[in-house]
Design a protein around this motif. Structure first.
Motif, short mmCIF file in Angstrom:
data_model
loop_
_atom_site.label_atom_id
_atom_site.label_comp_id
_atom_site.label_asym_id
_atom_site.label_seq_id
_atom_site.Cartn_x
_atom_site.Cartn_y
_atom_site.Cartn_z
N LEU A 151 4.36 19.82 17.66
CA LEU A 151 4.67 19.07 16.45
C LEU A 151 6.13 19.34 16.09
O LEU A 151 6.55 20.51 16.02
CB LEU A 151 3.75 19.51 15.32
N ALA A 152 6.90 18.28 15.88
CA ALA A 152 8.34 18.45 15.62
C ALA A 152 8.88 17.24 14.90
O ALA A 152 8.13 16.34 14.50
CB ALA A 152 9.07 18.68 16.94
N ALA A 153 10.20 17.20 14.77
CA ALA A 153 10.86 16.10 14.06
C ALA A 153 11.21 14.94 14.98
O ALA A 153 11.52 13.85 14.50
CB ALA A 153 12.12 16.61 13.36
N ASN A 154 11.19 15.15 16.30
CA ASN A 154 11.49 14.07 17.23
C ASN A 154 10.74 14.29 18.54
O ASN A 154 10.11 15.33 18.76
CB ASN A 154 13.00 13.92 17.45
N ARG A 155 10.83 13.31 19.43
CA ARG A 155 10.04 13.33 20.66
C ARG A 155 10.43 14.47 21.59
O ARG A 155 9.56 15.12 22.19
CB ARG A 155 10.21 11.98 21.38
#
Length: 423
Positions: free
Chosen positions: A175-179
């Motif tokens: 889970l993060a802010a971008n791919r």
């Protein structure tokens, strides 16, 4: 710091090491846990996990999914990985490293079926699901909190438990802010993992990592970077766009940006398919054109089937050969008209094969369609080839017979191996 129990889904705004509700230690805690929305989901050793699910007596055994001593490892379980086995490793090396491994032939129909089950479960979470492979996808859960009554992190933990319960395999979630960072997070805590990397920590986390950690940096680019003095991502990240372009050309600025954890790609369910292919590894090396044509024809039939299933046609053909010493040769040609007929694919690939069949021993042959064209453009016929629609109808009839009575219902002679020479 927000925390979540991955077993009972108990959550709190203050971190806990052991779940106060169920006692589990499978806890994830992060300042941005309930704010991040981009997830990378990857099944753990998928093919091998499906086989172990179906044969529980193998649960503690090293399992390799692959074919023959001359094939390669399609997948292996984590027990086998501790012995040094890796995907794409030649089978003889894998069996040398792990001689007590249980080897199982791939059952792609089964894996595709289970992969589709998991994909459907993903699509119930959000419409923004971009498949990356049969067992891997990236999801954007922005705006789904009201729908699921929980932040994306909770929804994903619930999904992971459902996959274990209903499908019988495990997944790892990043889970993060971008791919980019979501993918790296998913790889960080396998198997059965759930890792979080916030936007503010991405650059610092990446800085000491080797350049090889970055997706797209293979052995060749890694050597080129090392030769230029760049061994860590922090060194790359420090380059300005102008400096990166001067050192590494057109790809330089993007490379430096990714080394800082920057990624502007959106999650797109309509990801473009660029090629479709089929290949096979021989049990014994083949060297003559006659011997190689039989497996090539069978692969052309398989490729034609895959093109139809995916709604595409071939506008070009690529032949792939791998020598006994593992050197790869590829040759390509364009087609005058798009097709998904095996005889047209074979007719285009056969001259390419003739030029390579110079006595070299080959261990693998493959055929690919690239570039692709829309399926409705295939085999429409014209003045130069008015029979194309009729050939398409005949192929369709053959496929219907095979679907009803099995693959052996209709077999062309060119698909049979040449007879062994006497004496």
């Amino acid at each position: 710091m927000p925390a979540l129990c991955r077993d009972c889904l108990h959550r709190a705004e203050a971190a806990f090491a052991r779940c106060p509700a169920c006692g589990s230690r499978r806890v994830v805690a992060h300042p941005d846990l309930f704010a991040l929305t981009v997830a990378h989901v990857d099944c753990d050793a998928f093919y091998a996990s499906v086989e172990k699910r179906d044969r529980p007596e193998l649960m503690a055994r090293p399992v390799i999914v692959g074919g023959g001593r001359r094939g390669v490892v399609a997948a292996c379980c984590y027990v086998a990985r501790t012995r040094g086995v890796r995907s794409a490793m030649p089978m003889f090396k894998a069996l040398s490293a792990c001689p007590d491994a249980v080897v199982i032939r791939p059952d792609m129909a089964k894996y595709v079926h289970e992969g589709r089950r998991i994909r459907a479960m993903m699509e119930a979470l959000t419409p923004l699901v971009q498949p990356l492979s049969i067992d891997e996808a990236v999801l954007d859960l922005s705006g789904t909190e009201a729908l699921h009554g929980a932040p994306p992190a909770v929804t994903l933990a619930r999904f992971a438990l459902a996959v274990e319960r209903e499908v019988g395999v495990t997944v790892s979630v990043g889970l993060a802010a971008n791919r980019l960072m979501a993918k790296l997070a998913a790889e960080r805590d396998k198997p059965r993992g759930f890792a979080v990397i916030g936007a503010g920590e991405a650059a610092g986390w990446l800085a000491p990592q080797p350049v090889s950690l970055l997706p797209g940096v293979g052995p060749a680019l890694g050597k080129r970077l090392a030769a230029a003095g760049f061994t860590t991502l922090g060194q790359l990240a420090a380059l300005s766009p102008k400096e990166a372009a001067a050192r590494f050309g057109e790809e330089g600025p993007g490379l430096a940006a990714r080394a800082r954890g920057e990624d502007a790609r959106r999650v797109s369910p309509d990801r473009e398919t660029k090629s479709i292919s089929a290949e096979t590894t021989f049990e014994a090396d083949l060297a003559t054109q006659a011997a190689l044509e039989a497996p090539l024809w069978r692969l052309c039939e398989k490729l034609a089937r895959r093109l139809k299933e995916k709604g595409f046609a071939a506008a070009g053909v690529t032949l792939k050969l791998k020598t006994a010493s593992f050197a790869t040769r590829t040759r390509a040609t364009r087609l005058p008209e798009p097709t998904r007929l095996p005889d047209v694919l074979f007719a285009a690939a056969r001259p390419l094969l003739a030029r390579e069949a110079d006595g070299t021993a080959f261990r693998l042959i493959g055929i690919g369609a690239q570039p692709l064209a829309p399926g409705d453009a295939a085999d429409r016929g014209d003045l130069a080839d008015p029979e194309a629609p009729r050939r398409a109808a005949r192929w369709e009839a053959v496929e219907k017979l095979r679907a009803k009575f099995g693959e052996g219902a209709v077999v062309k002679g060119r698909g049979l191996p040449p007879p062994a020479r006497k004496g």
